[in-house]
Design an enzyme around this catalytic site. Structure first.
Site, PDB file in Angstrom:
ATOM      1  N   MET A  17       0.883  -1.105  -0.142  1.00 13.88           N
ATOM      2  CA  MET A  17      -0.067  -0.011   0.236  1.00 13.88           C
ATOM      3  C   MET A  17       0.889   1.264   0.200  1.00 13.88           C
ATOM      4  O   MET A  17       1.374   1.591   0.962  1.00 13.88           O
ATOM      5  CB  MET A  17      -0.851  -0.049   1.253  1.00 13.88           C
ATOM      6  CG  MET A  17      -1.562   1.337   1.319  1.00 13.88           C
ATOM      7  SD  MET A  17      -2.801   1.495   2.922  1.00 13.88           S
ATOM      8  CE  MET A  17      -2.141   0.797   4.044  1.00 13.88           C
ATOM      9  N   PRO A  18       0.896   1.804  -1.200  1.00 18.23           N
ATOM     10  CA  PRO A  18       1.680   3.177  -1.059  1.00 18.23           C
ATOM     11  C   PRO A  18       1.112   4.140  -0.416  1.00 18.23           C
ATOM     12  O   PRO A  18      -0.086   4.414  -0.350  1.00 18.23           O
ATOM     13  CB  PRO A  18       2.068   3.655  -2.599  1.00 18.23           C
ATOM     14  CG  PRO A  18       1.318   2.541  -3.405  1.00 18.23           C
ATOM     15  CD  PRO A  18       0.383   1.618  -2.420  1.00 18.23           C
ATOM     16  N   THR A  19       1.950   5.158   0.520  1.00 16.56           N
ATOM     17  CA  THR A  19       1.192   6.326   0.811  1.00 16.56           C
ATOM     18  C   THR A  19       2.140   7.362   0.544  1.00 16.56           C
ATOM     19  O   THR A  19       3.564   7.418   0.517  1.00 16.56           O
ATOM     20  CB  THR A  19       1.392   6.282   2.584  1.00 16.56           C
ATOM     21  OG1 THR A  19       0.802   5.019   3.025  1.00 16.56           O
ATOM     22  CG2 THR A  19       0.928   7.297   3.269  1.00 16.56           C
ATOM     23  N   ASP A  42      -2.781   5.625  -0.310  1.00 17.41           N
ATOM     24  CA  ASP A  42      -3.096   6.810   0.504  1.00 17.41           C
ATOM     25  C   ASP A  42      -2.473   7.888   0.151  1.00 17.41           C
ATOM     26  O   ASP A  42      -1.104   8.033  -0.225  1.00 17.41           O
ATOM     27  CB  ASP A  42      -2.853   6.315   1.947  1.00 17.41           C
ATOM     28  CG  ASP A  42      -3.646   5.373   2.523  1.00 17.41           C
ATOM     29  OD1 ASP A  42      -4.924   5.474   2.299  1.00 17.41           O
ATOM     30  OD2 ASP A  42      -3.210   4.502   3.333  1.00 17.41           O
TER      31      ASP A  42
END
Length: 61
Positions: free
Chosen positions: A1-3, A40
């Site tokens: 999940m990249p933030t 995100d």
């Protein structure tokens, strides 16, 4: 999940932010092969008096 954390000057409209996070999410999914639900984006708004470049506050420019 990249933030993705983005710092920018305060003052942009909700519509501008909406378009921006959509574009960032789309580009992230295209380049990393992930789903939008896993991306995100955190926007931190900064006052011009709290940001300096080259030893000068942006509020003084």
């Amino acid at each position: 999940m990249p933030t993705i954390n983005v710092q920018m000057f305060a003052g942009r409209s909700a519509e501008q932010k909406r378009a921006f996070v959509k574009a960032i999410t789309d580009a992230t999914c295209e380049s990393l092969g992930c789903k939008p639900e896993g991306v995100d984006v955190i926007i931190q708004e900064v006052k011009r008096e709290d940001w300096a470049t080259g030893g000068k506050l942006w509020s003084d420019q």
